[in-house]
Design a protein around this motif. Structure first.
Motif, PDB file in Angstrom:
ATOM      1  N   THR A 109      -4.701   2.012  -6.147  1.00  0.00           N
ATOM      2  CA  THR A 109      -3.991   1.544  -4.964  1.00  0.00           C
ATOM      3  C   THR A 109      -3.881   0.029  -5.013  1.00  0.00           C
ATOM      4  N   ALA A 110      -3.164  -0.533  -4.060  1.00  0.00           N
ATOM      5  CA  ALA A 110      -3.037  -1.991  -4.009  1.00  0.00           C
ATOM      6  C   ALA A 110      -4.406  -2.645  -3.847  1.00  0.00           C
ATOM      7  N   ARG A 111      -5.286  -2.021  -3.069  1.00  0.00           N
ATOM      8  CA  ARG A 111      -6.618  -2.583  -2.877  1.00  0.00           C
ATOM      9  C   ARG A 111      -7.399  -2.562  -4.188  1.00  0.00           C
ATOM     10  N   GLU A 155      -6.436  -5.472  -6.228  1.00  0.00           N
ATOM     11  CA  GLU A 155      -7.044  -6.724  -5.781  1.00  0.00           C
ATOM     12  C   GLU A 155      -8.444  -6.899  -6.367  1.00  0.00           C
ATOM     13  N   SER A 164       0.925   4.200  -4.995  1.00  0.00           N
ATOM     14  CA  SER A 164      -0.307   4.558  -5.693  1.00  0.00           C
ATOM     15  C   SER A 164       0.020   4.622  -7.177  1.00  0.00           C
ATOM     16  N   ARG A 190       0.810  -1.218   0.000  1.00  0.00           N
ATOM     17  CA  ARG A 190       0.000   0.000   0.000  1.00  0.00           C
ATOM     18  C   ARG A 190       0.840   1.264   0.000  1.00  0.00           C
ATOM     19  N   HIS A 191       2.159   1.125  -0.060  1.00  0.00           N
ATOM     20  CA  HIS A 191       3.020   2.304  -0.118  1.00  0.00           C
ATOM     21  C   HIS A 191       3.020   2.943  -1.502  1.00  0.00           C
TER      22      HIS A 191
END
Length: 334
Positions: free
Chosen positions: A313-315, A318, A164, A161-162
């Motif tokens: 973002t990482a989310r 996903e 973007s 999550r570091h």
């Protein structure tokens, strides 16, 4: 009449001289220590003046002596992460490196990095692990296939999550890509006149994919290249996973009376598929697009285009498989 309240006008009465004190109030020297009021700290005023002076100095540093503002340093731009497929051919890494050097020449100061899907180093997850803040991921891929829809989003989902990141559209189809294809054909000897154009044709040799969107992108590029060549027929062909193959496309053109056929290499860099396709050319075979100037301009175009989109973002990565239909639609309109 009662005297007007003035304490709010002179809060720092300890700064007055003894002669300025009200006549009915004893001087501090004559008051017992327990009854005297401690003076307010002068440090608060000094610190306030210091802060004001610092702020004025900061603002004045951006103003010239004639009163006009000086230029402010531009904010740092997100890093550009170019994603190549990777190859066992050592020429692939050299070619992609040369392409990114052209990109850096066009945009000095931009942080340009490289990551590979497989076979070559650095791999994309390793490149992403070394970044923090914002980045734009630009696939050096030519259509909407499995790597664009799944491999790149998966790498972002595991990056942490570091980071973007925005993911740009693949390079193709696009007119700049067609200019690179045309330039490589001319370098290989493409030079038609009115006597030879009737019997000429082009096979656009691509890697191939089972994804129908990838095949649609290749067909669109073939149409654009045909227009660039003045209407000469251009048939897409594939090295694997799709049809027709290069020999099948050559036979189809021969059946239409097109025997002077060139093979255009729809590959970013050298590799096994590019070499096998070129070896089947009955006339001339163009080199992969590589570090052609139009390719460098296209990479930056996709980068700038992606900056207008919301960051991922990482989310978000996903959730990408759940949003695949919307992603496909957005890339189709790019």
């Amino acid at each position: 009449m009662t005297e007007p309240e003035t304490s709010h006008l002179f809060p720092h009465d300890h700064l007055f001289t003894q002669s300025q004190l009200p006549r009915d109030q004893p001087s501090p020297q004559n008051q017992p220590f327990s009854q005297s009021r401690p003076p307010l700290p002068l440090d608060s005023t000094a610190q306030l003046l210091t802060r004001i002076t610092a702020q004025l100095g900061s603002q004045l540093s951006h103003v010239r002596l004639n009163g006009t503002p000086t230029s402010m340093p531009p904010p740092a731009r997100p890093a550009l992460v170019a994603v190549a497929h990777g190859s066992r051919d050592p020429g692939a890494l050299r070619t992609v490196t040369a392409l990114l050097e052209r990109v850096r020449e066009l945009r000095p100061g931009l942080d340009v990095r490289l990551g590979h899907i497989e076979l070559d180093r650095p791999l994309l997850p390793d490149t992403l692990a070394g970044l923090a803040g914002e980045a734009v991921v630009v696939p050096l891929l030519l259509g909407r296939g499995h790597h664009v829809k799944h491999d790149i989003p998966h790498a972002l989902a595991t990056a942490g999550r570091h980071l973007s990141a925005r993911v740009a559209a693949p390079l193709g189809p696009h007119p700049l890509l067609v200019e690179a294809l045309y330039g490589r054909l001319v370098e290989a000897g493409w030079d038609l006149d009115a006597r030879t154009v009737r019997g000429s044709g082009v096979v656009l040799a691509a890697a191939g994919s089972r994804d129908p969107d990838s095949a649609a992108d290749t067909r669109r590029t073939a149409t654009l290249l045909s227009e660039r060549l003045g209407g000469v027929p251009v048939l897409p062909a594939y090295a694997c996973a799709a049809s027709p193959t290069v020999p099948e496309a050559l036979r189809a053109l021969a059946a239409r009376g097109r025997h002077r056929v060139a093979v255009a290499s729809y590959f970013t860099a050298p590799g096994r598929f590019a070499a096998e396709s070129a070896a089947k050319a009955p006339w001339i075979a163009a080199a992969p697009m590589g570090a052609h100037p139009a390719m460098a301009r296209l990479v930056l175009h996709r980068y700038e285009e992606a900056l207008t989109r919301m960051p991922t973002t990482a989310r978000d990565a996903e959730l990408a498989p759940l949003l695949a239909p919307a992603l496909t639609s957005a890339l189709a309109s790019a």
